[in-house]
Design a protein around this motif. Structure first.
Motif, PDB file in Angstrom:
ATOM      1  N   MET A   1       0.999  -0.833  -0.019  1.00 20.21           N
ATOM      2  CA  MET A   1       0.017   0.171  -0.309  1.00 20.21           C
ATOM      3  C   MET A   1       0.940   0.997  -0.425  1.00 20.21           C
ATOM      4  N   SER A   2       0.500   2.699  -0.489  1.00 13.83           N
ATOM      5  CA  SER A   2       1.426   3.195  -0.636  1.00 13.83           C
ATOM      6  C   SER A   2       0.745   4.157  -0.097  1.00 13.83           C
ATOM      7  N   HIS A   3      -0.619   4.541   0.992  1.00 15.20           N
ATOM      8  CA  HIS A   3      -0.056   5.082   2.018  1.00 15.20           C
ATOM      9  C   HIS A   3      -0.884   4.391   2.777  1.00 15.20           C
ATOM     10  N   GLN A   4      -1.542   5.509   4.338  1.00 17.54           N
ATOM     11  CA  GLN A   4      -1.611   4.182   5.626  1.00 17.54           C
ATOM     12  C   GLN A   4      -2.599   5.666   6.359  1.00 17.54           C
ATOM     13  N   ILE A   5      -3.852   4.918   6.689  1.00 14.89           N
ATOM     14  CA  ILE A   5      -4.666   5.943   7.427  1.00 14.89           C
ATOM     15  C   ILE A   5      -4.107   6.045   9.171  1.00 14.89           C
ATOM     16  N   ILE A   6      -4.280   7.261   9.429  1.00 13.98           N
ATOM     17  CA  ILE A   6      -3.773   7.467  10.769  1.00 13.98           C
ATOM     18  C   ILE A   6      -4.959   7.889  11.541  1.00 13.98           C
ATOM     19  N   HIS A   7      -5.399   7.579  12.303  1.00 15.31           N
ATOM     20  CA  HIS A   7      -6.478   7.965  13.979  1.00 15.31           C
ATOM     21  C   HIS A   7      -6.074   7.025  14.764  1.00 15.31           C
ATOM     22  N   PRO A   8      -6.120   8.742  15.386  1.00 16.78           N
ATOM     23  CA  PRO A   8      -5.655   8.333  17.380  1.00 16.78           C
ATOM     24  C   PRO A   8      -6.457   7.704  17.591  1.00 16.78           C
ATOM     25  N   GLU A   9      -5.686   6.588  18.692  1.00 21.55           N
ATOM     26  CA  GLU A   9      -6.464   5.664  19.215  1.00 21.55           C
ATOM     27  C   GLU A   9      -7.503   6.390  20.145  1.00 21.55           C
ATOM     28  N   GLY A  10      -8.373   6.099  20.218  1.00 28.83           N
ATOM     29  CA  GLY A  10      -9.803   6.548  21.510  1.00 28.83           C
ATOM     30  C   GLY A  10     -10.748   7.585  20.380  1.00 28.83           C
ATOM     31  N   TRP A  11     -10.669   8.091  19.540  1.00 33.87           N
ATOM     32  CA  TRP A  11     -10.744   9.204  19.015  1.00 33.87           C
ATOM     33  C   TRP A  11     -12.479   8.523  18.051  1.00 33.87           C
ATOM     34  N   LEU A  12     -13.743   8.937  18.167  1.00 30.47           N
ATOM     35  CA  LEU A  12     -14.424   8.819  17.330  1.00 30.47           C
ATOM     36  C   LEU A  12     -14.339   8.313  15.299  1.00 30.47           C
ATOM     37  N   PRO A  13     -15.349   7.609  14.981  1.00 31.48           N
ATOM     38  CA  PRO A  13     -14.651   7.367  13.986  1.00 31.48           C
ATOM     39  C   PRO A  13     -14.581   8.526  13.285  1.00 31.48           C
ATOM     40  N   ALA A  14     -14.148   8.354  12.439  1.00 32.41           N
ATOM     41  CA  ALA A  14     -14.025   9.874  10.754  1.00 32.41           C
ATOM     42  C   ALA A  14     -14.970   9.320  10.028  1.00 32.41           C
ATOM     43  N   LYS A  15     -15.598  10.219  10.070  1.00 30.45           N
ATOM     44  CA  LYS A  15     -16.887   9.193   8.757  1.00 30.45           C
ATOM     45  C   LYS A  15     -17.347   9.774   7.473  1.00 30.45           C
ATOM     46  N   GLY A  16     -16.403   9.744   6.540  1.00 26.78           N
ATOM     47  CA  GLY A  16     -16.441  10.502   4.735  1.00 26.78           C
ATOM     48  C   GLY A  16     -15.094  11.121   4.938  1.00 26.78           C
ATOM     49  N   TYR A  17     -13.901  10.929   6.055  1.00 27.25           N
ATOM     50  CA  TYR A  17     -12.397  11.345   5.614  1.00 27.25           C
ATOM     51  C   TYR A  17     -11.288  10.570   6.467  1.00 27.25           C
ATOM     52  N   ALA A  18     -10.198  10.966   6.337  1.00 21.22           N
ATOM     53  CA  ALA A  18      -9.930  10.126   7.146  1.00 21.22           C
ATOM     54  C   ALA A  18      -8.723  12.073   8.138  1.00 21.22           C
ATOM     55  N   ASN A  19      -8.642  11.574   9.327  1.00 21.42           N
ATOM     56  CA  ASN A  19      -7.711  12.406  10.417  1.00 21.42           C
ATOM     57  C   ASN A  19      -6.703  12.893   9.556  1.00 21.42           C
ATOM     58  N   GLY A  20      -5.490  11.606   9.336  1.00 27.29           N
ATOM     59  CA  GLY A  20      -4.768  11.737   8.636  1.00 27.29           C
ATOM     60  C   GLY A  20      -4.103  10.840   7.611  1.00 27.29           C
ATOM     61  N   VAL A  21      -3.658  11.353   6.747  1.00 28.92           N
ATOM     62  CA  VAL A  21      -3.114  10.306   5.624  1.00 28.92           C
ATOM     63  C   VAL A  21      -1.694   9.912   5.394  1.00 28.92           C
ATOM     64  N   LEU A  22      -0.800   8.759   5.650  1.00 25.04           N
ATOM     65  CA  LEU A  22       0.771   9.068   5.878  1.00 25.04           C
ATOM     66  C   LEU A  22       1.510   8.407   4.499  1.00 25.04           C
ATOM     67  N   THR A  23       2.210   8.816   3.395  1.00 23.43           N
ATOM     68  CA  THR A  23       2.428   8.499   2.303  1.00 23.43           C
ATOM     69  C   THR A  23       3.526   7.377   2.988  1.00 23.43           C
ATOM     70  N   LYS A  24       4.398   6.607   1.328  1.00 25.39           N
ATOM     71  CA  LYS A  24       5.307   6.408   1.964  1.00 25.39           C
ATOM     72  C   LYS A  24       6.540   6.831   2.498  1.00 25.39           C
ATOM     73  N   ASP A  25       6.531   7.950   1.471  1.00 29.39           N
ATOM     74  CA  ASP A  25       7.853   8.661   1.303  1.00 29.39           C
ATOM     75  C   ASP A  25       8.027  10.000   2.815  1.00 29.39           C
ATOM     76  N   GLY A  26       6.830   9.508   3.688  1.00 25.80           N
ATOM     77  CA  GLY A  26       6.827   9.922   5.075  1.00 25.80           C
ATOM     78  C   GLY A  26       5.879  11.192   4.903  1.00 25.80           C
ATOM     79  N   VAL A  27       5.336  11.742   4.062  1.00 19.04           N
ATOM     80  CA  VAL A  27       4.589  12.500   4.126  1.00 19.04           C
ATOM     81  C   VAL A  27       2.970  12.554   5.301  1.00 19.04           C
ATOM     82  N   LEU A  28       2.748  13.047   6.030  1.00 20.19           N
ATOM     83  CA  LEU A  28       1.749  13.750   6.648  1.00 20.19           C
ATOM     84  C   LEU A  28       0.438  14.085   5.780  1.00 20.19           C
ATOM     85  N   HIS A  29      -0.751  13.925   5.712  1.00 20.02           N
ATOM     86  CA  HIS A  29      -1.249  14.783   5.483  1.00 20.02           C
ATOM     87  C   HIS A  29      -2.420  14.861   6.578  1.00 20.02           C
TER      88      HIS A  29
END
Length: 135
Positions: A1-29
């Motif tokens: 996979m070229s990216h990973q969804i980042i969701h802090p532990e204990g947070w309610l689910p993000a619905k329809g969006y991601a709180n963070g997306v980490l790319t394989k080259d280390g860029v965190l959006h």
């Protein structure tokens, strides 16, 4: 996979969006964070309180990805009331330093007519660069 969804532990689910997306080259959006808690509750009704919480939310996403606030390279602020920001710059600076210390990435601020959550007074999105990305 070229990216990973980042969701802090204990947070309610993000619905329809991601709180963070980490790319394989280390860029965190980091998606726009508003002044609500992990439980999606607005504890602060004022600009400073909401801005502090939004910054803390950004810090939580960065830390969930294995980074620190020093990895943040850009912040884009969306505010609904320019006067509220201008009138409280000293307090805003103190609140900012509580969360981000003396790390000042590139920043932009836009005044907007409103945000999706009616109670939100500020939304901040961020970009971070993590050197040890695990995607």
């Amino acid at each position: 996979m070229s990216h990973q969804i980042i969701h802090p532990e204990g947070w309610l689910p993000a619905k329809g969006y991601a709180n963070g997306v980490l790319t394989k080259d280390g860029v965190l959006h980091i998606g726009g964070q508003i002044g609500w808690t992990a439980e999606k509750v607005f504890e602060a009704r004022d600009f400073i309180g909401q801005a502090r919480q939004a910054l803390a939310n950004i810090r939580a996403v960065v830390e969930a990805a294995g980074g620190t606030v020093e990895d943040v390279t850009r912040l884009t602020w969306f505010v609904t009331d320019k006067r509220a920001y201008v009138a409280s710059q000293a307090e805003m600076g103190a609140a900012y330093r509580e969360v981000f210390g003396r790390h000042f990435p590139a920043m932009s601020m836009l005044v907007v007519a409103g945000l999706i959550e009616d109670e939100a007074l500020v939304e901040i999105e961020a970009t971070a660069h993590l050197s040890d990305a695990k995607c």
